[in-house]
Design a protein around this motif. Structure first.
Motif, PDB file in Angstrom:
ATOM      1  N   ALA A  36      42.728  47.369  48.476  1.00 53.48           N
ATOM      2  CA  ALA A  36      43.530  46.597  49.442  1.00 53.48           C
ATOM      3  C   ALA A  36      43.070  46.920  50.859  1.00 53.48           C
ATOM      4  CB  ALA A  36      45.007  46.943  49.266  1.00 53.48           C
ATOM      5  N   CYS A  37      42.874  45.871  51.685  1.00 55.50           N
ATOM      6  CA  CYS A  37      42.178  46.090  52.966  1.00 55.50           C
ATOM      7  C   CYS A  37      42.983  46.915  53.969  1.00 55.50           C
ATOM      8  CB  CYS A  37      41.702  44.764  53.552  1.00 55.50           C
ATOM      9  SG  CYS A  37      43.007  43.744  54.242  1.00 55.50           S
ATOM     10  N   ALA A  38      44.310  46.991  53.833  1.00 54.62           N
ATOM     11  CA  ALA A  38      45.086  47.848  54.738  1.00 54.62           C
ATOM     12  C   ALA A  38      44.787  49.316  54.472  1.00 54.62           C
ATOM     13  CB  ALA A  38      46.580  47.577  54.573  1.00 54.62           C
ATOM     14  N   GLY A  39      44.292  49.611  53.268  1.00 60.12           N
ATOM     15  CA  GLY A  39      43.958  50.990  52.893  1.00 60.12           C
ATOM     16  C   GLY A  39      42.826  51.568  53.711  1.00 60.12           C
ATOM     17  N   GLN A  40      42.107  50.717  54.443  1.00 65.54           N
ATOM     18  CA  GLN A  40      41.040  51.223  55.312  1.00 65.54           C
ATOM     19  C   GLN A  40      41.615  51.908  56.552  1.00 65.54           C
ATOM     20  OE1 GLN A  40      38.720  47.666  56.028  1.00 65.54           O
ATOM     21  NE2 GLN A  40      38.427  47.327  53.836  1.00 65.54           N
ATOM     22  N   PHE A  41      42.899  51.662  56.836  1.00 63.43           N
ATOM     23  CA  PHE A  41      43.501  52.235  58.042  1.00 63.43           C
ATOM     24  C   PHE A  41      44.767  53.038  57.792  1.00 63.43           C
ATOM     25  CE2 PHE A  41      40.877  48.899  59.739  1.00 63.43           C
ATOM     26  CZ  PHE A  41      40.207  49.605  60.724  1.00 63.43           C
ATOM     27  N   ALA A  42      45.319  52.942  56.589  1.00 66.69           N
ATOM     28  CA  ALA A  42      46.563  53.651  56.319  1.00 66.69           C
ATOM     29  C   ALA A  42      46.483  54.240  54.914  1.00 66.69           C
ATOM     30  CB  ALA A  42      47.743  52.682  56.416  1.00 66.69           C
ATOM     31  N   PRO A  43      47.170  55.357  54.682  1.00 64.65           N
ATOM     32  CA  PRO A  43      47.192  55.890  53.321  1.00 64.65           C
ATOM     33  C   PRO A  43      47.703  54.810  52.364  1.00 64.65           C
ATOM     34  CG  PRO A  43      48.227  57.408  54.865  1.00 64.65           C
ATOM     35  CD  PRO A  43      47.966  56.148  55.619  1.00 64.65           C
ATOM     36  N   LEU A  44      47.076  54.750  51.194  1.00 65.24           N
ATOM     37  CA  LEU A  44      47.398  53.697  50.226  1.00 65.24           C
ATOM     38  C   LEU A  44      47.936  54.334  48.951  1.00 65.24           C
ATOM     39  CD1 LEU A  44      47.035  50.627  49.491  1.00 65.24           C
ATOM     40  CD2 LEU A  44      44.795  51.256  48.589  1.00 65.24           C
ATOM     41  N   LEU A  45      49.075  53.834  48.496  1.00 60.14           N
ATOM     42  CA  LEU A  45      49.605  54.279  47.217  1.00 60.14           C
ATOM     43  C   LEU A  45      49.377  53.131  46.238  1.00 60.14           C
ATOM     44  CD1 LEU A  45      53.039  56.024  46.861  1.00 60.14           C
ATOM     45  CD2 LEU A  45      52.235  54.454  45.119  1.00 60.14           C
ATOM     46  N   VAL A  46      48.559  53.361  45.229  1.00 63.02           N
ATOM     47  CA  VAL A  46      48.258  52.294  44.274  1.00 63.02           C
ATOM     48  C   VAL A  46      49.269  52.354  43.141  1.00 63.02           C
ATOM     49  CG1 VAL A  46      46.518  51.320  42.724  1.00 63.02           C
ATOM     50  CG2 VAL A  46      45.814  52.432  44.854  1.00 63.02           C
ATOM     51  N   GLY A  47      49.964  51.244  42.939  1.00 66.51           N
ATOM     52  CA  GLY A  47      50.949  51.227  41.870  1.00 66.51           C
ATOM     53  C   GLY A  47      51.526  49.842  41.686  1.00 66.51           C
ATOM     54  N   ASP A  48      52.193  49.669  40.543  1.00 63.90           N
ATOM     55  CA  ASP A  48      52.837  48.398  40.258  1.00 63.90           C
ATOM     56  C   ASP A  48      54.197  48.378  40.959  1.00 63.90           C
ATOM     57  OD1 ASP A  48      52.621  46.199  37.743  1.00 63.90           O
ATOM     58  OD2 ASP A  48      54.610  46.500  38.654  1.00 63.90           O
ATOM     59  N   TYR A  49      54.536  47.221  41.568  1.00 64.61           N
ATOM     60  CA  TYR A  49      55.802  47.135  42.317  1.00 64.61           C
ATOM     61  C   TYR A  49      57.025  47.277  41.400  1.00 64.61           C
ATOM     62  CZ  TYR A  49      52.499  45.189  45.665  1.00 64.61           C
ATOM     63  OH  TYR A  49      51.428  45.010  46.471  1.00 64.61           O
ATOM     64  N   ARG A  50      56.814  47.100  40.082  1.00 67.09           N
ATOM     65  CA  ARG A  50      57.950  47.228  39.156  1.00 67.09           C
ATOM     66  C   ARG A  50      58.036  48.630  38.547  1.00 67.09           C
ATOM     67  NH1 ARG A  50      59.798  41.967  38.132  1.00 67.09           N
ATOM     68  NH2 ARG A  50      58.223  40.396  38.605  1.00 67.09           N
ATOM     69  N   ASP A  51      57.101  49.476  38.895  1.00 69.94           N
ATOM     70  CA  ASP A  51      57.053  50.823  38.316  1.00 69.94           C
ATOM     71  C   ASP A  51      57.959  51.760  39.123  1.00 69.94           C
ATOM     72  OD1 ASP A  51      56.469  53.333  37.448  1.00 69.94           O
ATOM     73  OD2 ASP A  51      54.317  53.239  37.899  1.00 69.94           O
ATOM     74  N   GLU A  52      59.063  52.199  38.478  1.00 71.17           N
ATOM     75  CA  GLU A  52      60.050  53.015  39.198  1.00 71.17           C
ATOM     76  C   GLU A  52      59.491  54.326  39.719  1.00 71.17           C
ATOM     77  OE1 GLU A  52      63.948  53.767  37.635  1.00 71.17           O
ATOM     78  OE2 GLU A  52      64.425  51.632  37.675  1.00 71.17           O
ATOM     79  N   ALA A  53      58.591  54.926  38.955  1.00 71.49           N
ATOM     80  CA  ALA A  53      58.022  56.210  39.389  1.00 71.49           C
ATOM     81  C   ALA A  53      57.196  56.005  40.663  1.00 71.49           C
ATOM     82  CB  ALA A  53      57.157  56.804  38.280  1.00 71.49           C
ATOM     83  N   ALA A  54      56.411  54.931  40.679  1.00 75.82           N
ATOM     84  CA  ALA A  54      55.588  54.646  41.863  1.00 75.82           C
ATOM     85  C   ALA A  54      56.483  54.313  43.054  1.00 75.82           C
ATOM     86  CB  ALA A  54      54.629  53.495  41.576  1.00 75.82           C
ATOM     87  N   LEU A  55      57.528  53.512  42.814  1.00 75.40           N
ATOM     88  CA  LEU A  55      58.453  53.157  43.897  1.00 75.40           C
ATOM     89  C   LEU A  55      59.187  54.387  44.422  1.00 75.40           C
ATOM     90  CD1 LEU A  55      60.209  49.821  42.784  1.00 75.40           C
ATOM     91  CD2 LEU A  55      58.622  50.129  44.694  1.00 75.40           C
ATOM     92  N   ASP A 333      38.115  40.914  61.850  1.00 75.88           N
ATOM     93  CA  ASP A 333      37.497  40.976  60.521  1.00 75.88           C
ATOM     94  C   ASP A 333      38.437  41.823  59.664  1.00 75.88           C
ATOM     95  OD1 ASP A 333      36.058  41.814  58.285  1.00 75.88           O
ATOM     96  OD2 ASP A 333      34.185  42.117  59.388  1.00 75.88           O
ATOM     97  N   TYR A 334      38.932  41.262  58.553  1.00 73.23           N
ATOM     98  CA  TYR A 334      39.931  41.985  57.754  1.00 73.23           C
ATOM     99  C   TYR A 334      39.311  43.027  56.811  1.00 73.23           C
ATOM    100  CZ  TYR A 334      42.768  37.939  59.231  1.00 73.23           C
ATOM    101  OH  TYR A 334      43.401  36.961  59.944  1.00 73.23           O
ATOM    102  N   GLY A 335      37.978  43.115  56.812  1.00 78.55           N
ATOM    103  CA  GLY A 335      37.341  44.106  55.934  1.00 78.55           C
ATOM    104  C   GLY A 335      37.446  43.733  54.462  1.00 78.55           C
ATOM    105  N   LYS A 336      37.528  42.418  54.176  1.00 80.29           N
ATOM    106  CA  LYS A 336      37.639  41.970  52.784  1.00 80.29           C
ATOM    107  C   LYS A 336      36.306  41.367  52.340  1.00 80.29           C
ATOM    108  CE  LYS A 336      41.790  39.654  52.157  1.00 80.29           C
ATOM    109  NZ  LYS A 336      42.821  38.675  52.616  1.00 80.29           N
ATOM    110  N   SER A 337      36.057  41.371  51.039  1.00 79.67           N
ATOM    111  CA  SER A 337      34.832  40.739  50.547  1.00 79.67           C
ATOM    112  C   SER A 337      35.031  39.220  50.510  1.00 79.67           C
ATOM    113  CB  SER A 337      34.486  41.276  49.163  1.00 79.67           C
ATOM    114  OG  SER A 337      35.600  41.164  48.322  1.00 79.67           O
ATOM    115  N   SER A 338      33.909  38.495  50.570  1.00 76.22           N
ATOM    116  CA  SER A 338      33.967  37.023  50.578  1.00 76.22           C
ATOM    117  C   SER A 338      34.399  36.505  49.211  1.00 76.22           C
ATOM    118  CB  SER A 338      32.587  36.448  50.893  1.00 76.22           C
ATOM    119  OG  SER A 338      32.131  36.954  52.122  1.00 76.22           O
ATOM    120  N   ARG A 339      35.214  35.461  49.231  1.00 78.96           N
ATOM    121  CA  ARG A 339      35.647  34.784  47.999  1.00 78.96           C
ATOM    122  C   ARG A 339      36.166  33.416  48.417  1.00 78.96           C
ATOM    123  NH1 ARG A 339      40.747  37.235  45.449  1.00 78.96           N
ATOM    124  NH2 ARG A 339      39.551  39.141  45.247  1.00 78.96           N
TER     125      ARG A 339
END
Ligand code: ATP
Ligand code: MG
Ligand code: MG
Length: 384
Positions: A36-55, A333-339
């Motif tokens: 995720a491109c915001a992770g280039q500037f802020a700590p990123l927590l990777v997880g599913d939004y429905r996962d209670e442990a991650a939340l 430039d959002y730092g994302k790959s082209s698609r």
């Protein structure tokens, strides 16, 4: 040290984090994707939004939570709000996630909307067409963005029939739901980008005119070249909705201008692409004011600095140099790959005068081979 948690780690979270740095804020971004491109500037927590442990981990590390996209599961937003302040509030978010509930709210708040009807079956689609009229658009009630999950139905024979619309979207009637809307032959698309503080203070940036290509925002112009009475009506609609939803933070209200009327299309419960110009074009950007609002801090002035036009880069970035060379032009430039179809960056041109804006747009558009993208904006600026 205050840490702002952002659900969703796209370019909006990225720009929020960049804009929050001068306020001394820390960020934690949660996203399902490790790149995720915001992770280039802020700590990123990777997880599913429905996962209670991650939340739970997310909640334990932040002081306040907000969103970079509107399709966060409403239950997850609610779960989070029982542990940490969440803005905008989960009730507002849940309502706006459903186009049917959203349009019903607009109508109940006295805000004109295109005719619409709920569609649950193939026969129901025919009944809805009879009710709202032709031409019309079948849309998914939930999860649509950038014009995805939409099918236009036009009168006469051809490919744009009710059968074709049902073949494209019918399977989703029982999952995300469907809504049929009258097609509005609008003269302009406008948006109000507004902010409401925790104390109810409400401010808007100048009205913005927007141009879409294939359902995706292509260009925005601020201030929109409309008369003050129309702008005042648009601001009044936004203020009423913000109060009705007890909204805190930035949102955008998308409107169609048809004749002297304004019809509401949708409300985006977050900072919005049509407000990106505020980064350089306003005294305080939508990103910084969103953070100030959710933190309960004083809001900044939303006054315009001259005239601004934002150009979206979809799919891939053009050569940045013509933009970097032009006075008054700014590159993102959002730092994302082209698609194909993906928003990968934008440029904003800001000038003191309308003539200057048209001139810079013309030159930059020609140098980038993007004449078609700037043409409608230049035409509007030269209308007088
Ligand atoms: P986003 O959230 O990215 O703005 P979306 O997928 O939620 O997009 P809409 O905003 O509903 O979709 O529609 C995308 C575009 O399609 C609109 O900005 C407008 O150009 C066109 N459109 C949508 N609904 C109508 C309508 N009822 N009449 C005319 N044009 C429409
Ligand atoms: Mg939308
Ligand atoms: Mg929209």
């Amino acid at each position: 040290m205050t840490t702002v948690g952002i659900l969703g780690g796209g370019q909006l979270a990225r720009m929020l984090a960049l804009s929050g740095a001068p306020l001394g804020l820390r960020f934690l971004v949660m996203d399902t994707q490790p790149d995720a491109c915001a992770g280039q500037f802020a700590p990123l927590l990777v997880g599913d939004y429905r996962d209670e442990a991650a939340l739970a981990e997310f909640a334990s590390k932040i002081d306040v939570a907000t969103f970079d996209f509107e399709n966060v599961p409403a239950e997850s937003a609610k779960w989070l709000s029982e542990r940490v302040p969440v803005f905008p509030n989960p009730r507002a978010l849940g309502l706006i996630q459903d186009r049917l509930a959203e349009k019903t709210l607009f109508r109940d708040t006295g805000i004109p909307v295109p005719a619409f009807a709920d569609v649950t079956s193939r026969e129901g689609l025919d009944a809805a067409i009879a009710q709202v009229g032709m031409p019309c658009i079948l849309k998914t009630r939930r999860l649509g963005y950038d014009g995805k999950g939409q099918f236009r139905i036009r009168p006469g024979t051809g490919e744009a029939t009710a059968d074709a619309a049902w073949a494209a979207l019918g399977a989703q009637a029982q999952t995300v739901g469907l809504i049929l809307e009258a097609f509005v032959p609008f003269e302009r698309e406008l948006s109000v980008v507004a902010v409401r503080g925790r104390d109810g203070e409400f401010r808007t940036w100048p009205l913005t005119e927007n141009w879409h290509v294939d359902g995706v925002l292509s260009a925005s112009l601020a201030p929109a070249r409309v008369d003050d009475a129309l702008a005042a009506t648009a601001f009044d609609y936004a203020r009423r909705l913000a109060g009705e939803l007890d909204y805190v933070g930035v949102f955008a209200l998308e409107l169609f201008q048809h004749g002297g009327d304004l019809l509401a299309n949708e409300l985006a419960p977050r900072v919005h692409n049509s407000g990106h110009w505020s980064h350089e074009g306003a005294e305080t950007s939508q990103f910084q004011n969103h953070l100030r609002a959710v933190l309960g801090r004083p809001l900044g002035a939303t006054t315009m600095r001259g005239h601004a036009c934002m150009l979206n880069w979809i799919g891939e970035l053009p050569d940045p140099d013509p933009v970097l060379r032009a006075a008054g032009a700014h590159w993102h430039d959002y730092g994302k790959s082209s698609r194909p179809g993906r928003k990968v960056g934008h440029a904003t041109v800001r000038t003191d005068s309308v003539t200057g804006l048209a001139q810079v747009l013309e030159r930059v558009g020609a140098e980038l081979g993007r004449d078609a993208q700037v043409a409608p904006v230049i035409a509007r600026l030269r209308e007088g």
